[in-house]
Design a protein around this motif. Structure first.
Motif, PDB file in Angstrom:
ATOM      1  N   ALA A  12       0.844  -1.195   0.000  1.00 24.99           N
ATOM      2  CA  ALA A  12       0.000   0.000   0.000  1.00 24.99           C
ATOM      3  C   ALA A  12       0.884   1.251   0.000  1.00 24.99           C
ATOM      4  O   ALA A  12       2.079   1.199   0.293  1.00 24.99           O
ATOM      5  CB  ALA A  12      -0.935  -0.006   1.201  1.00 24.99           C
ATOM      6  N   SER A  43      -4.697   2.357  -0.815  1.00 17.79           N
ATOM      7  CA  SER A  43      -4.786   0.944  -0.422  1.00 17.79           C
ATOM      8  C   SER A  43      -4.834   0.057  -1.656  1.00 17.79           C
ATOM      9  O   SER A  43      -5.229   0.487  -2.746  1.00 17.79           O
ATOM     10  CB  SER A  43      -6.033   0.710   0.438  1.00 17.79           C
ATOM     11  OG  SER A  43      -6.010   1.492   1.617  1.00 17.79           O
ATOM     12  N   ASP A  84      -6.318   4.689  -4.501  1.00 15.90           N
ATOM     13  CA  ASP A  84      -6.392   3.257  -4.228  1.00 15.90           C
ATOM     14  C   ASP A  84      -6.128   2.475  -5.507  1.00 15.90           C
ATOM     15  O   ASP A  84      -6.555   2.857  -6.599  1.00 15.90           O
ATOM     16  CB  ASP A  84      -7.769   2.887  -3.674  1.00 15.90           C
ATOM     17  CG  ASP A  84      -8.013   3.481  -2.299  1.00 15.90           C
ATOM     18  OD1 ASP A  84      -7.036   3.767  -1.601  1.00 15.90           O
ATOM     19  OD2 ASP A  84      -9.195   3.668  -1.930  1.00 15.90           O
ATOM     20  N   VAL A 165      -9.814  -5.428   1.175  1.00 13.50           N
ATOM     21  CA  VAL A 165      -8.640  -4.557   1.295  1.00 13.50           C
ATOM     22  C   VAL A 165      -7.441  -5.443   1.608  1.00 13.50           C
ATOM     23  O   VAL A 165      -7.266  -5.905   2.739  1.00 13.50           O
ATOM     24  CB  VAL A 165      -8.854  -3.485   2.382  1.00 13.50           C
ATOM     25  CG1 VAL A 165      -7.627  -2.577   2.462  1.00 13.50           C
ATOM     26  CG2 VAL A 165     -10.094  -2.653   2.085  1.00 13.50           C
ATOM     27  N   CYS A 167      -4.071  -4.619   1.336  1.00 14.59           N
ATOM     28  CA  CYS A 167      -3.084  -3.857   2.100  1.00 14.59           C
ATOM     29  C   CYS A 167      -3.629  -2.453   2.304  1.00 14.59           C
ATOM     30  O   CYS A 167      -4.013  -1.789   1.328  1.00 14.59           O
ATOM     31  CB  CYS A 167      -1.739  -3.792   1.375  1.00 14.59           C
ATOM     32  SG  CYS A 167      -0.893  -5.379   1.233  1.00 14.59           S
ATOM     33  N   ARG A 168      -3.666  -2.004   3.546  1.00 16.79           N
ATOM     34  CA  ARG A 168      -4.212  -0.693   3.860  1.00 16.79           C
ATOM     35  C   ARG A 168      -3.116   0.363   3.791  1.00 16.79           C
ATOM     36  O   ARG A 168      -1.988   0.156   4.258  1.00 16.79           O
ATOM     37  CB  ARG A 168      -4.836  -0.703   5.251  1.00 16.79           C
ATOM     38  CG  ARG A 168      -5.586   0.577   5.595  1.00 16.79           C
ATOM     39  CD  ARG A 168      -6.197   0.473   6.969  1.00 16.79           C
ATOM     40  NE  ARG A 168      -5.182   0.374   8.006  1.00 16.79           N
ATOM     41  CZ  ARG A 168      -5.457   0.235   9.293  1.00 16.79           C
ATOM     42  NH1 ARG A 168      -6.711   0.150   9.696  1.00 16.79           N
ATOM     43  NH2 ARG A 168      -4.485   0.170  10.189  1.00 16.79           N
ATOM     44  N   GLY A 169      -3.465   1.501   3.224  1.00 16.34           N
ATOM     45  CA  GLY A 169      -2.512   2.587   3.079  1.00 16.34           C
ATOM     46  C   GLY A 169      -2.167   3.237   4.410  1.00 16.34           C
ATOM     47  O   GLY A 169      -2.963   3.255   5.350  1.00 16.34           O
ATOM     48  N   GLY A 196       2.824   2.060   4.444  1.00 18.96           N
ATOM     49  CA  GLY A 196       1.707   1.227   4.031  1.00 18.96           C
ATOM     50  C   GLY A 196       1.965  -0.240   4.308  1.00 18.96           C
ATOM     51  O   GLY A 196       3.117  -0.691   4.389  1.00 18.96           O
TER      52      GLY A 196
END
Length: 392
Positions: A12, A43, A84, A165, A167-169, A196
């Motif tokens: 991310a 993300s 995203d 999701v 990988c979350r930012g 991230g």
């Protein structure tokens, strides 16, 4: 090229760092701290799409990296958040985490004069983006599924439009205006952005179909798929003509449609991955009804009743729950001279098992088979197509 398993690396976007700035305007030469916040990182999001049938896009692009957030600016201007990265995957995709997620920590950038000292308060609670563990309907518990160990199962995308999701930012850092206090009215530090999330994942596709064709090589599965649908797989008089699953749509006069999956031929030891058995068997785990297709003429020198027992044994050894699925037993190649005799011997050796006789090459018994398939699918449980075996 058909790709049903691919290893990817996802990362991310990093959050932008906060800005150290002070307000300097006419008649306000000492306006105080005025540094803006950094933008949030983008993300990496997986979205199920029924228009896709394999993972070839991820095969050619295995690195999925979202956009970083921009840094904060003076005059209280916040940096732009990163976009995203939405990745489309086919319905029926399992997501396995191959490496544990790294612990989140504040990035240090020693070459930047406005990085956050270790004495400053920790980051505030995350509020810029919803928690993926609560919003992603695709998140599943840690369960065991048939086949080799692949790590931790984190998502199962089965419905069109379902998102997860991956990988979350990272959150953007706060500017120095947030740290002004009566005793420290001109802070000369700000927060750096959070990194991230990142990790290595395995995407595995398991076809979602109403009916799965199971049989030995050269039993006529591709010929049957051509007879009941408009699919045109390769057909040849030798084993293993079909090397990857084929999908066909069976249409009815009342606009009812069934999805049929032609699985490549199984051989003895398929549950031990002999002849790529795992790569083939996993595509029938989501089928509501199993259609056991037998070469009743014994073209390759095998006996139909032996083929039937061996197929059931391979299914049971791979996953015992597969034997609980509704199944149809179909005798193919009934136009051959020895087929009638073998069919009578099959009924004596395998009693109490209804057998539907057809000839896929000549089109005999196809309409009756289509009706029986529809009745079996309608009677099957709708949840069987998305079933995952619970842990023992």
């Amino acid at each position: 090229m058909f790709v049903d398993e691919v290893k990817i690396y996802a990362r991310a976007g990093h959050g932008g760092r906060g800005c150290v700035a002070f307000r300097r305007e006419k008649f306000r030469p000492k306006g105080g701290p005025d540094g803006g916040d950094g933008g949030d990182g983008g993300s990496v999001i997986l979205r199920a799409d029924h228009d896709l049938n394999n993972l070839i896009a991820q095969y050619y692009q295995p690195r999925l990296i979202a956009e970083d957030g921009e840094h904060g600016l003076g005059k209280g201007m916040k940096g732009r958040s990163g976009r995203d990265l939405i990745v489309r995957v086919p319905c029926g995709t399992l997501v396995w985490r191959l490496s544990p997620p790294p612990q989140r920590s504040t990035r240090e950038e020693p070459d930047q004069p406005n990085r956050l000292p270790t004495t400053v308060r920790p980051l505030l609670p995350y509020a810029g983006r919803p928690d993926p563990e609560r919003t992603a309907a695709a998140l599943v518990e840690k369960v065991q599924v048939p086949g080799p160990v692949r790590g931790e199962l984190v998502a199962d995308l089965t419905e069109h439009g379902q998102e997860f999701v991956l990988c979350r930012g990272g959150r953007g850092g706060l500017g120095n205006k947030h740290f002004a206090t009566p005793s420290q009215q001109a802070p000369r530090f700000a927060q750096p952005g959070e990194p991230g999330e990142e990790g290595e994942f395995l995407l595995e596709l398991r076809m979602i179909a109403d009916v799965g064709l199971v049989g030995y090589p050269n039993a006529g599965k591709s010929t049957l798929l051509t007879a009941i649908s408009r699919a045109r797989p390769k057909i040849a008089p030798y084993p293993f003509t079909t090397l990857h699953p084929q999908i066909g749509i069976v249409e009815y006069p009342d606009y009812k449609r069934l999805v049929v999956c032609d699985v490549p031929g199984l051989i003895e030891g398929a549950h031990r991955n002999v002849g790529l058995g795992h790569a083939f068997l996993r595509h029938i785990e989501r089928c509501k009804v199993l259609l056991i297709l037998l070469d009743m003429a014994g073209t390759d020198g095998r006996q139909p009743w032996d083929d039937y027992h061996h197929l059931l044994e391979e299914l049971e050894l791979y996953d015992p729950a597969l034997l609980e699925r509704p199944r149809l037993v179909v005798a193919n190649k009934m136009d051959e001279p020895t087929a009638e005799l073998n069919l009578r011997r099959f009924k004596r050796r395998v009693p109490h098992t209804p057998v539907l006789a057809i000839s896929a090459g000549l089109g005999e018994g196809i309409e009756r088979l289509k009706k029986v398939m529809r009745q079996a699918v309608e009677a099957a449980s709708p949840a069987s197509s998305t079933w995952i075996r619970p842990p023992r």
